[in-house]
Write an enzyme that holds these catalytic residues in place. Structure first.
Site, PDB file in Angstrom:
ATOM      1  N   LYS A 211       0.703  -1.300   0.070  1.00 11.66           N
ATOM      2  CA  LYS A 211       0.128  -0.030  -0.113  1.00 11.66           C
ATOM      3  C   LYS A 211       0.910   1.106  -0.008  1.00 11.66           C
ATOM      4  O   LYS A 211       2.013   1.038   0.368  1.00 11.66           O
ATOM      5  CB  LYS A 211      -0.769  -0.042   1.284  1.00 11.66           C
TER       6      LYS A 211
ATOM      7  N   TYR B 227      17.387  31.664   5.587  1.00 14.27           N
ATOM      8  CA  TYR B 227      16.384  32.602   5.987  1.00 14.27           C
ATOM      9  C   TYR B 227      16.609  32.848   7.480  1.00 14.27           C
ATOM     10  O   TYR B 227      16.851  31.819   8.293  1.00 14.27           O
ATOM     11  CB  TYR B 227      14.835  31.987   5.812  1.00 14.27           C
TER      12      TYR B 227
HETATM   13  C1  LIG Z   1      -0.858  -1.752   6.565  1.00 11.83           C
HETATM   14  C2  LIG Z   1      -1.427  -2.989   6.972  1.00 11.83           C
HETATM   15  C3  LIG Z   1      -0.745  -4.005   7.356  1.00 11.83           C
HETATM   16  C4  LIG Z   1       0.762  -4.046   7.328  1.00 11.83           C
HETATM   17  O1  LIG Z   1       1.370  -3.532   8.369  1.00 11.83           O
HETATM   18  P1  LIG Z   1       2.923  -3.651   8.458  1.00 11.83           P
HETATM   19  O2  LIG Z   1       2.967  -3.311   9.921  1.00 11.83           O
HETATM   20  O3  LIG Z   1       3.583  -2.508   7.744  1.00 11.83           O
HETATM   21  O4  LIG Z   1       3.425  -5.088   8.180  1.00 11.83           O
HETATM   22  C5  LIG Z   1      -1.447  -5.216   7.470  1.00 11.83           C
HETATM   23  N1  LIG Z   1      -2.790  -5.095   7.599  1.00 11.83           N
HETATM   24  C6  LIG Z   1      -3.454  -4.016   7.330  1.00 11.83           C
HETATM   25  C7  LIG Z   1      -4.939  -4.143   7.432  1.00 11.83           C
HETATM   26  C8  LIG Z   1      -2.849  -3.001   7.253  1.00 11.83           C
HETATM   27  O5  LIG Z   1      -3.624  -1.933   6.917  1.00 11.83           O
END
Ligand SMILES: *Cc1c(COP(=O)(O)O)cnc(C)c1O
Length: 395
Positions: free
Chosen positions: A35, A262
């Site tokens: 993601k 700045y």
């Molecule tokens: C982001 C996410 C994961 C992965 O989490 P990590 O800690 O990055 O491994 C797993 N399940 C869901 C539902 C997520 O949103």
């Protein structure tokens, strides 16, 4: 050659993937979470590399992310973890994308759309156990089971939940979430719903709760070479695939008492050399997430940091590496140009530096070079929805 670029080492991602695989319980598979553009590394490139290594299941947050992966040659299974809009469901069904469902009404609507197309929609049931985001609450299980009996064009591929405190040392909350999950799954099974696959682990829980691996582990953070929190360091041999590099584009010897940047927040304490690097806020450099104290010690640190900043001392600021040596920012970070005090480090204009930029903050228009098997691919910067796509060879 560009003056600012990012190198993503896909061999390092593959190495991390193999590390994760090596700790999976027998029977469990990895669902690689890519993601947010694979946490900034590049979802298309990462998913392609992992698919070649045999990864058979990916997860993203949105339907858009899933559709882009399909268009870009990902034939493995893809699960959308977040909520989705019904306008997207025909596309989702056509492209064999798996949906997360958290509401009974969605089952009926999805079934109607699927029967119209004449193709089964594949779903995972999200169960709410303590994350407080999305998922069926336990009191919805009976109507959920009834809806599934009525909907012939819905195939349940699995059920899952998400841990809120997987990275916490105190395991009691996670154990409680797990108990609720197992209770809900057995309720559903008692009500006649077949659950072919269960999955609960993110990266943190994967490391801490091997007994919870079940059918899938949904890991993202570890694949990018990061640990969910410092307490996990050393549990795997991870490689960092991410390096931001830039060139010094201006170098000037200056006397003691020279102001830079700045508000003239920097004044040289002795004769030194100032280097200008073409990087700044617009690139995601020098941007820190809002500091929210995680405890009393943390609060004190934040207060001390802020008081020091008021008097012109920047504590714990990013340093860049010049010839492997840390070099400090002189004054304020600019929009696209930042000054560094290189002090005693001998260097020339055009010299490379290594910079810290958070992966998810790095501006997508910064050129990406992907390294794999000794080859370098250069990403052409084309935005498609949330992701930047297209890679081509360069020499
Ligand atoms: C982001 C996410 C994961 C992965 O989490 P990590 O800690 O990055 O491994 C797993 N399940 C869901 C539902 C997520 O949103």
């Amino acid at each position: 050659m560009p003056d600012l670029w990012i190198e993503v080492d896909l061999d390092a991602v593959i190495h991390n993937f193999k590390q994760v695989i090596s700790l999976l319980r027998p029977g469990a598979e990895l669902m690689a979470v890519v993601k947010a553009d694979a946490y900034g590394l590049g979802a298309v490139e990462v998913a392609r590399a992992l698919q070649e290594e045999g990864c058979s299941h990916f997860a993203v947050t949105t339907v858009d992310e899933a559709l882009i992966l399909r268009r870009q040659g990902i034939t493995a299974k893809i699960l959308v973890l977040g909520p989705s809009n019904q306008e997207d469901w025909p596309d989702v069904i056509e492209k064999d994308i798996e949906l997360t469902v958290s509401q009974v009404e969605s089952i009926y609507t999805l079934n109607q759309i699927a029967s119209g197309i004449g193709k089964t929609a594949v779903i995972h049931l999200k169960l709410e156990t303590g994350m407080g985001r999305t998922g069926f609450m336990p009191d919805k299980l009976v109507s959920l089971a009834n809806s599934l009996k009525e909907c012939a064009f819905i195939e349940v591929a699995g059920a899952y939940t998400h841990f809120a405190r997987g990275a916490q040392r105190d395991h009691s909350y996670t154990r409680g979430q797990h108990e609720k999950f197992i209770f809900c799954v057995s309720e559903l099974e008692r009500l006649g719903v077949t659950i072919p696959a269960k999955h609960v682990c993110n990266s943190a829980a994967f490391l801490d709760f091997p007994e919870y691996h079940y059918d899938f582990v949904r890991a993202g953070t570890l694949l990018g070479g990061h640990y969910p929190s410092p307490s996990f360091e050393g549990k795997l041999d991870l490689k960092d695939p991410w390096t931001v590099k830039a060139r010094i584009i201006h170098l000037q010897k200056v006397p003691k008492g020279t102001y830079a940047g700045y508000q003239s927040l920097y004044k040289s304490k002795k004769a030194t050399t100032l280097a200008v690097v073409p990087v700044g806020y617009a690139d995601g450099f020098g941007i820190e997430p809002k500091l929210i104290p995680q405890g009393i010690i943390d609060l004190l640190k934040i207060i001390v940091k802020n008081i020091a900043a008021l008097f012109g001392f920047q504590l714990g600021r990013e340093k860049i590496l010049l010839k492997g040596r840390p070099v400090s920012i002189a004054g304020k970070v600019g929009m696209q140009l930042t000054v560094f005090d290189v002090g005693e480090v001998e260097c020339e204009c055009g010299e490379e530096v290594v910079l810290p930029i958070r992966r998810t903050f790095a501006n997508p228009r910064i050129i990406r070079l992907y390294k794999k098997n000794g080859l370098v691919f250069r990403k052409r910067i084309i935005q498609e929805g949330f992701l930047s796509i297209n890679t081509e060879y360069s020499q």
